[in-house]
Design an enzyme around this catalytic site. Structure first.
Site, PDB file in Angstrom:
ATOM      1  N   HIS A 229       0.818  -1.217   0.000  1.00 27.07           N
ATOM      2  CA  HIS A 229       0.000   0.000   0.000  1.00 27.07           C
ATOM      3  C   HIS A 229       0.852   1.268   0.000  1.00 27.07           C
ATOM      4  CE1 HIS A 229      -3.765   2.130   0.150  1.00 27.07           C
ATOM      5  NE2 HIS A 229      -3.219   2.931   1.027  1.00 27.07           N
ATOM      6  N   TYR A 233       1.585   5.260  -2.601  1.00 27.10           N
ATOM      7  CA  TYR A 233       1.943   6.641  -2.278  1.00 27.10           C
ATOM      8  C   TYR A 233       3.345   6.988  -2.753  1.00 27.10           C
ATOM      9  CZ  TYR A 233      -2.406   6.702   0.149  1.00 27.10           C
ATOM     10  OH  TYR A 233      -3.741   6.641   0.405  1.00 27.10           O
ATOM     11  N   HIS A 380      -9.961   0.354 -10.308  1.00 30.39           N
ATOM     12  CA  HIS A 380      -9.496   1.383  -9.375  1.00 30.39           C
ATOM     13  C   HIS A 380      -8.006   1.630  -9.543  1.00 30.39           C
ATOM     14  CE1 HIS A 380      -8.615   3.480  -5.616  1.00 30.39           C
ATOM     15  NE2 HIS A 380      -7.718   2.546  -5.359  1.00 30.39           N
ATOM     16  N   PHE A 381      -7.254   0.556  -9.648  1.00 33.17           N
ATOM     17  CA  PHE A 381      -5.805   0.628  -9.794  1.00 33.17           C
ATOM     18  C   PHE A 381      -5.420   1.416 -11.043  1.00 33.17           C
ATOM     19  CE2 PHE A 381      -1.640  -1.575 -10.514  1.00 33.17           C
ATOM     20  CZ  PHE A 381      -1.079  -1.313  -9.270  1.00 33.17           C
ATOM     21  N   HIS A 382      -6.203   1.223 -12.122  1.00 30.73           N
ATOM     22  CA  HIS A 382      -5.892   1.933 -13.360  1.00 30.73           C
ATOM     23  C   HIS A 382      -6.294   3.408 -13.295  1.00 30.73           C
ATOM     24  CE1 HIS A 382      -5.159  -2.085 -15.002  1.00 30.73           C
ATOM     25  NE2 HIS A 382      -4.530  -1.479 -15.985  1.00 30.73           N
ATOM     26  N   ARG A 445     -10.915 -10.683 -10.792  1.00 31.69           N
ATOM     27  CA  ARG A 445      -9.691 -10.102 -11.329  1.00 31.69           C
ATOM     28  C   ARG A 445      -8.695 -11.229 -11.604  1.00 31.69           C
ATOM     29  NH1 ARG A 445      -6.623  -7.241  -6.204  1.00 31.69           N
ATOM     30  NH2 ARG A 445      -5.358  -6.485  -7.905  1.00 31.69           N
ATOM     31  N   ARG A 446      -7.651 -10.912 -12.344  1.00 35.26           N
ATOM     32  CA  ARG A 446      -6.559 -11.855 -12.615  1.00 35.26           C
ATOM     33  C   ARG A 446      -7.030 -13.121 -13.330  1.00 35.26           C
ATOM     34  NH1 ARG A 446      -5.331 -11.126  -6.732  1.00 35.26           N
ATOM     35  NH2 ARG A 446      -3.760  -9.495  -6.519  1.00 35.26           N
TER      36      ARG A 446
END
Length: 555
Positions: A229, A233, A380-382, A445-446
């Site tokens: 995580h 950042y 979300h990640f993208h 996912r994946r």
């Protein structure tokens, strides 16, 4: 005696030797974008059910290449190239020793990257970018990752050394804002990467070499997410550096508040690390109390995020009104929308609004149950790293690369960069939007299409999978455009001088308190939060580890 501050006051160009080091990192970053981007396109085509990979190439093989090269390599190399240039520009030319550390770090990272990439290409390490146990890769893959991490520590040591040198030469003065931000980001990176270093060196590497038969999977995942995580950042804070200290200069304004910028970075340092359990909310073996505690700490990052939003839009409004903007939103139209150096990062900022909202859902104790391990998380990640972060990095590249190569960002390239930003935003809206929607329907996912193709539920997902392929194709066009622009700025653009834009602080801003640079205070609080959040649950994980697992043996 002339101080370093006086020597760097009129510094315009980054020293060519430092620029060469920064460019070396940036070159690798965009090579990773080209390869990883192609693999991303192939993934979306496979998931649509309309394409089969040739020559025996596996879906998880290209998924791993995509994740490792874009999530780890592209970001890390560009960030270090950017940070090297930033420190050289704001705190003065690196010493020979500091520059040597940078080169040693670069080659250590590159050797590790090459080794890990070869193993993935040989299908000996199709373990995704998270490389979770019980999936096992060839030991060379893990050794390569360890070298990448060690290389960042070595290169980071040179930049931290420059900051220490500046502080000693200028006692009682706040350090240059951008250099301070770099050091905060490096401190966070070093602290969090200790977790994945322990996982790789003491669990995964011995396991892959056959020295031990078992590995404590829960401990392995916990160590990864202690790192995983804060990694987000580590990507995001360099984008914030651009927003806070460079965008104001590009639009002709000033930094709204130096103190607010430093405070937000310190808060990110405190609240980005002790929060990994919110990625493990569905996993047994971790007490619900500790999960809930880390969810609370996770949501604390809303504070520096809102501080940043307030600061940036205050900067925009002040500048827009100075240019003649009237009414409630009249200032908005006065911003330089035709300048890609501003436009690309601004679109990234806008994307961060839905991305942040999605992040709150991901981290929430109950709402996470709906979307956990679905392709919503990928969407979300993208939005975060692949839109907010990358568009800001692209915007920075439009002035950073020509500054370092001694070339000019022409009007033609600027127009193409505006088009690239629009193409990227459009493609990502389609692809990420489809991922979010079908994720709510439970699509995993994946997983490639063959995993669930043929079922009634999978049939309902097909239109969204096709939409992902359409969006992914448009995004790949965006990758081709940015690579063309970068190649132009490196080799073909006209020779000339390009400014390295660094904004001044507004004369109306409050004086920066030196307490914000008292590292004894902030690091003590940071370590205390980490120990509070992790000590008891990690001890419980180790005590309950299966007999013979390496997590058990370590202690």
């Amino acid at each position: 005696m002339t101080t370093i501050a006086e020597k760097t006051k009129d510094l315009v160009r980054v020293d060519k030797r430092d620029g060469k080091l920064a460019l070396a990192h940036i070159y690798v970053a965009f090579i990773a974008l080209a390869i990883g981007g192609l693999c991303g396109l192939l993934q979306t085509l496979v998931r649509s059910g309309t394409f089969t990979l040739p020559w025996g190439i596996g879906y998880y093989q290209i998924l791993t290449i995509h994740g490792v090269l874009l999530g780890l390599i592209l970001t890390t190399y560009f960030i270090f190239g950017f940070q090297i240039a930033v420190v050289s520009r704001t705190s003065g030319t690196l010493t020979d020793k500091q520059r040597l550390l940078g080169w040693i770090g670069f080659w250590t990272m590159t050797i590790g990257t090459t080794a890990s990439s070869i193993m993935i290409l040989l299908n000996e390490a199709s373990v995704l970018y998270t490389f979770y146990a019980p999936l096992q890769a060839h030991w060379i893959f893990y050794a390569g990752l360890a070298l990448v991490i060690v290389g960042t520590w070595i290169g980071g040591a040179g930049l931290i050394s420059k900051y220490v040198e500046w502080r000693k030469a200028n006692p009682g003065q706040p350090s240059p804002l951008l250099t301070f931000m770099v050091v905060v980001n490096l401190a966070m990176w070093i602290i969090c990467s200790l977790g994945v270093a322990v996982e790789v060196l003491f669990q995964l590497l011995p396991w892959s070499l056959g020295w031990v038969d078992k590995v404590d999977v829960l401990l392995s995942r916990t160590l990864f997410w202690y790192f995983g995580h804060p990694l987000v950042y580590f990507w995001l804070l360099p984008a914030y550096m651009v927003w806070y200290a460079i965008i104001p200069k590009i639009i002709g304004g000033k930094i709204f508040s130096d103190s607010l910028a430093r405070l937000s970075f310190m808060l990110f340092l405190l609240f980005s690390i002790p929060v990994g359990f919110h990625h493990q909310l569905t996993e047994p073996g971790i007490s619900s109390f500790w999960k809930f505690l880390q969810v609370v700490l996770t949501l604390m990052v809303v504070i520096p995020s809102l501080l940043t939003a307030f600061s940036m839009f205050a900067t925009f409004e002040i500048r827009g009104r100075a240019l003649g903007g009237k009414g409630v939103l009249g200032w908005f139209k006065e911003l330089p929308w035709g300048d890609a150096r501003f436009f690309a990062p601004f679109v990234g900022m806008v994307a961060f609004i839905p991305a942040g909202a999605g992040g709150i859902i991901n981290a929430s104790h109950q709402m996470n149950q709906l979307i956990h391990n679905t392709i919503w998380v990928t969407g979300h990640f993208h939005l975060t790293v692949a839109t907010t972060v990358l568009l800001t990095f692209f915007g920075a590249a439009y002035w950073l690369i020509p500054h370092l190569t001694g070339r000019v960002f022409t009007k033609q390239m600027n127009r193409l960069a505006i088009i690239q930003t629009i193409v990227w935003a459009f493609g990502m809206s389609i692809m990420s939007g489809a991922m979010h929607i079908v994720g709510l329907f439970g699509a995993p996912r994946r997983s490639d299409f063959s995993t669930y193709g043929g079922s009634a539920q999978a049939t309902e997902w097909i239109p969204y999978q096709i939409a992902q392929a359409v969006g992914g194709t448009i995004l790949f066009i965006g990758i081709v455009l940015i690579l063309y622009i970068v190649a132009n700025l490196i080799w073909f653009a006209p020779k000339g001088e390009t400014e390295f834009p660094v904004a001044e602080v507004s004369e109306h801003a409050e004086k920066t308190p030196m307490a914000l640079e008292n590292w004894k205070i902030w690091l003590t609080i940071c370590i205390a939060l980490i120990l509070f959040a992790y000590t008891v649950p990690v001890i419980e994980i180790i005590q309950n580890a299966p007999p013979g697992s390496i997590g058990y043996k370590l202690w």
